[in-house]
Design a protein around this motif. Structure first.
Motif, short mmCIF file in Angstrom:
data_model
loop_
_atom_site.label_atom_id
_atom_site.label_comp_id
_atom_site.label_asym_id
_atom_site.label_seq_id
_atom_site.Cartn_x
_atom_site.Cartn_y
_atom_site.Cartn_z
N GLY A 238 11.72 -14.15 -20.05
CA GLY A 238 10.72 -14.36 -21.07
C GLY A 238 11.08 -15.32 -22.18
N MET A 239 12.29 -15.92 -22.16
CA MET A 239 12.67 -16.85 -23.23
C MET A 239 13.38 -18.05 -22.61
N SER A 240 12.91 -19.27 -22.96
CA SER A 240 13.53 -20.51 -22.49
C SER A 240 13.70 -21.45 -23.66
N ARG A 241 14.66 -22.35 -23.53
CA ARG A 241 14.96 -23.31 -24.58
C ARG A 241 14.87 -24.71 -23.99
N PRO B 42 16.38 -21.23 -19.03
CA PRO B 42 16.30 -19.84 -19.51
C PRO B 42 17.45 -19.49 -20.44
N VAL B 43 17.14 -18.81 -21.51
CA VAL B 43 18.16 -18.30 -22.42
C VAL B 43 18.76 -17.06 -21.76
N LYS B 44 20.08 -17.04 -21.65
CA LYS B 44 20.75 -15.91 -21.00
C LYS B 44 21.32 -14.92 -22.02
N ASP B 45 21.97 -15.44 -23.05
CA ASP B 45 22.58 -14.59 -24.07
C ASP B 45 22.44 -15.24 -25.43
N ILE B 46 22.33 -14.39 -26.43
CA ILE B 46 22.40 -14.81 -27.82
C ILE B 46 23.42 -13.88 -28.46
N PHE B 47 24.47 -14.46 -29.05
CA PHE B 47 25.47 -13.57 -29.62
C PHE B 47 26.16 -14.18 -30.82
N VAL B 48 26.75 -13.29 -31.60
CA VAL B 48 27.51 -13.65 -32.79
C VAL B 48 28.94 -13.18 -32.54
N VAL B 49 29.87 -14.13 -32.47
CA VAL B 49 31.27 -13.78 -32.22
C VAL B 49 31.94 -13.35 -33.52
N ASP B 50 31.76 -14.15 -34.56
CA ASP B 50 32.39 -13.90 -35.85
C ASP B 50 31.33 -14.07 -36.94
N PRO B 51 30.84 -12.98 -37.53
CA PRO B 51 29.77 -13.10 -38.52
C PRO B 51 30.16 -13.95 -39.74
N SER B 52 31.44 -14.01 -40.06
CA SER B 52 31.86 -14.80 -41.22
C SER B 52 31.75 -16.31 -40.96
N GLY C 276 29.15 -17.81 -39.74
CA GLY C 276 27.79 -18.26 -39.98
C GLY C 276 27.18 -18.97 -38.79
N VAL C 277 27.72 -18.71 -37.58
CA VAL C 277 27.27 -19.38 -36.37
C VAL C 277 26.78 -18.35 -35.36
N ILE C 278 25.70 -18.70 -34.69
CA ILE C 278 25.17 -17.90 -33.60
C ILE C 278 25.28 -18.74 -32.33
N LEU C 279 25.62 -18.13 -31.21
CA LEU C 279 25.79 -18.85 -29.96
C LEU C 279 24.64 -18.50 -29.02
N ILE C 280 24.11 -19.53 -28.37
CA ILE C 280 23.04 -19.33 -27.39
C ILE C 280 23.54 -19.86 -26.06
N ASP C 281 23.58 -18.99 -25.07
CA ASP C 281 24.04 -19.34 -23.73
C ASP C 281 22.82 -19.70 -22.89
N ILE C 282 22.77 -20.96 -22.42
CA ILE C 282 21.67 -21.41 -21.57
C ILE C 282 22.16 -21.68 -20.15
N GLY C 283 23.22 -21.01 -19.78
CA GLY C 283 23.73 -21.12 -18.42
C GLY C 283 24.87 -22.09 -18.30
N PHE C 284 24.59 -23.38 -18.37
CA PHE C 284 25.65 -24.37 -18.19
C PHE C 284 26.32 -24.77 -19.50
N ALA C 285 25.80 -24.29 -20.62
CA ALA C 285 26.36 -24.69 -21.92
C ALA C 285 26.12 -23.61 -22.96
N LEU C 286 26.96 -23.63 -23.99
CA LEU C 286 26.76 -22.79 -25.16
C LEU C 286 26.29 -23.68 -26.29
N LYS C 287 25.24 -23.26 -26.99
CA LYS C 287 24.74 -23.99 -28.14
C LYS C 287 25.14 -23.22 -29.39
#
Length: 166
Positions: free
Chosen positions: A97-100, A108-118, A120-131
């Protein structure tokens, strides 16, 4: 006065319903609050969310929108009418249900995650790359609009056409 077997069963079922409420219910709190409580920004989903279901025990999240639409973060993100995902602390694993948009392709967006909240970056996994995007881009739910004439294929399903919905 003696209780019949069926009365005892009914009382027991009522007792269980109060002690173990059904987990697939719409929460009294907002979706944004649930996302924040899980270490994610409140604006991951657009303002056009009609309803949602969240199973706390299993982490299943199902978000219902009024209609398919596009939101602008760094690039355009397509939201289908229903987005299904697993929600855990600092991570949203999207099933459907979500694509970028990336280099004129819809991925398709596979994952959205925050590794280190300090950070200030959020990572979006679109399969072949992390944004890597600024957490602040997702502070507020964006307005989600349709786009005249846009059509594309998502996840092997039939093409989805969006029409102008002013």
């Amino acid at each position: 006065m003696s209780l019949t077997t069926s009365s005892r069963v009914s009382i027991f079922i009522l007792f269980l319903a109060f002690v173990f409420p059904l987990s697939w219910t719409v929460e009294e709190s907002s979706l944004e609050k649930i996302l924040r409580n899980h270490g994610l920004p409140a604006g991951l989903f657009p303002r056009s969310v009609k309803s949602f279901k969240f199973d706390h025990q299993m982490g299943h999240l199902e978000v219902h929108l009024d209609r398919p639409c596009l939101a602008q973060y760094e690039t355009r993100v397509f939201f289908d009418t229903i987005v299904k995902a697993n929600l855990s602390f600092r991570q949203l694993q999207v099933f459907e249900g979500m694509s970028r948009e990336e280099l004129f392709l819809w991925l398709p967006v596979k994952d959205i995650f925050v590794v280190d909240p300090s950070s200030g970056v959020i990572l979006i996994d679109i399969g072949f790359a992390l944004k890597f995007l600024a957490f602040s881009r997702f502070d507020e739910p964006p307005i989600c609009r349709s786009h005249l004439g846009l059509s594309f294929r998502m996840g092997g399903s039939k093409g989805t056409a969006l029409e102008d919905q002013r």
